[in-house]
Motif scaffolding. Structure first.
Motif, mmCIF file in Angstrom:
data_model
loop_
_atom_site.group_PDB
_atom_site.id
_atom_site.type_symbol
_atom_site.label_atom_id
_atom_site.label_comp_id
_atom_site.label_asym_id
_atom_site.label_seq_id
_atom_site.Cartn_x
_atom_site.Cartn_y
_atom_site.Cartn_z
ATOM 1 N N ARG A 75 -10.173 7.594 -2.213
ATOM 2 C CA ARG A 75 -8.930 6.911 -1.828
ATOM 3 C C ARG A 75 -8.202 6.296 -3.017
ATOM 4 O O ARG A 75 -6.990 6.420 -3.149
ATOM 5 N N GLU A 100 0.855 -1.188 0.000
ATOM 6 C CA GLU A 100 0.000 0.000 0.000
ATOM 7 C C GLU A 100 0.892 1.239 0.000
ATOM 8 O O GLU A 100 1.869 1.304 0.754
ATOM 9 N N TRP A 101 0.590 2.210 -0.858
ATOM 10 C CA TRP A 101 1.374 3.456 -0.884
ATOM 11 C C TRP A 101 0.802 4.432 0.133
ATOM 12 O O TRP A 101 -0.408 4.613 0.226
ATOM 13 N N LYS A 102 1.687 5.058 0.917
ATOM 14 C CA LYS A 102 1.251 6.034 1.914
ATOM 15 C C LYS A 102 2.069 7.305 1.772
ATOM 16 O O LYS A 102 3.102 7.324 1.109
ATOM 17 N N LYS A 103 1.617 8.364 2.434
ATOM 18 C CA LYS A 103 2.362 9.619 2.400
ATOM 19 C C LYS A 103 3.560 9.543 3.338
ATOM 20 O O LYS A 103 3.620 8.702 4.233
ATOM 21 N N TYR A 131 6.843 2.138 0.361
ATOM 22 C CA TYR A 131 6.784 3.603 0.391
ATOM 23 C C TYR A 131 7.825 4.194 1.345
ATOM 24 O O TYR A 131 8.424 5.231 1.066
ATOM 25 N N ASP A 151 -4.458 7.337 -4.461
ATOM 26 C CA ASP A 151 -3.337 6.395 -4.597
ATOM 27 C C ASP A 151 -2.810 6.350 -6.031
ATOM 28 O O ASP A 151 -1.600 6.280 -6.259
#
Length: 234
Positions: free
Chosen positions: A137, A107-110, A171, A141
């Protein structure tokens, strides 16, 4: 005749490349399959995305990707593929690369590290600012990963082969390496801290690879770098 070197992708100037998306591409091999979305870079298929409605788990899209990669289906279609993805509006996007097992889809996150904001990459800051304005969402992404400059960066610097297995960064590795490169090119040192199992060895390899590329540029501040890797692996 003299040999000619042809570069299929312009890494230095992202806008000089042609980015295209095709819906429901029919691929005929041992069996016919129709991936939901295929992303093309200068005519080369580099990402495939399986989309599900909110009530259907993203896991179903991941398994669909894995099934399509089998020899019995459309395995050769994935020859040039860099990212295999699945998503829906409720869970967002999950990504891996070819033959990534379901449990390793990411999962990509900030970037959650708020200290030393001056060491953040300008592109990362701009992407995060825009993402904060996107309510959906999945859309958020997709924007975060397919912003053209970052997308080319991910392909060029954050995909490696480990004993024949293709791997892509998490990430946290991406943000850590981007910050470390900026710090090192400014003549500073530092420590990049990892918890257990967060990919220390791969981070070292990706950072080394990126700095070696940087050192080859005529205007680079990094000259003839030497790397010493200390690891507890055999």
């Amino acid at each position: 005749e003299n040999e000619t070197t042809v570069y299929f992708i312009n890494w230095e100037t992202p806008g000089e490349n042609l980015f295209e998306i095709a819906e429901e591409v029919t691929v005929v091999a041992n069996n016919e399959k129709r991936p939901d979305l295929v992303v093309y870079l200068n005519g080369i298929a580099v990402a495939v995305i399986e989309l599900k409605k909110s009530t259907v788990s993203v896991s179903n899209g991941i398994r669909q990707n894995l099934t399509n990669q089998k020899a019995h289906f459309i395995e050769k279609f994935f020859t040039t593929m860099q990212f295999c993805m699945a998503g829906n509006d409720s869970e967002g996007l999950r990504y891996g690369t070819i033959r990534t097992k379901e449990k390793y889809y990411l999962e990509w996150k900030k970037d959650g590290f708020t200290e030393y904001p001056e060491e953040r990459d300008e592109v990362d800051v701009r992407i995060e600012e825009i993402c904060d304005t996107i309510p959906n969402r999945l859309d958020r992404d997709l924007f975060a990963m397919f912003y053209k400059v970052r997308f080319l960066n991910l392909i060029h610097n954050f995909l490696i082969f480990d004993k024949g297995q293709k791997k892509v960064c998490r990430y946290n590795q991406y943000y850590g390496i981007m910050r470390a490169q900026k710090r090192l090119t400014a003549g500073k040192g530092g420590i990049l801290w990892h918890t257990q199992g967060s990919g220390k060895t791969i981070t070292m390899i990706m950072l080394t690879k990126m700095l070696l590329k940087e050192s080859l540029k005529s205007d680079s501040k990094i000259k003839r770098p030497r790397f010493i890797m200390v690891t507890d692996r055999v």
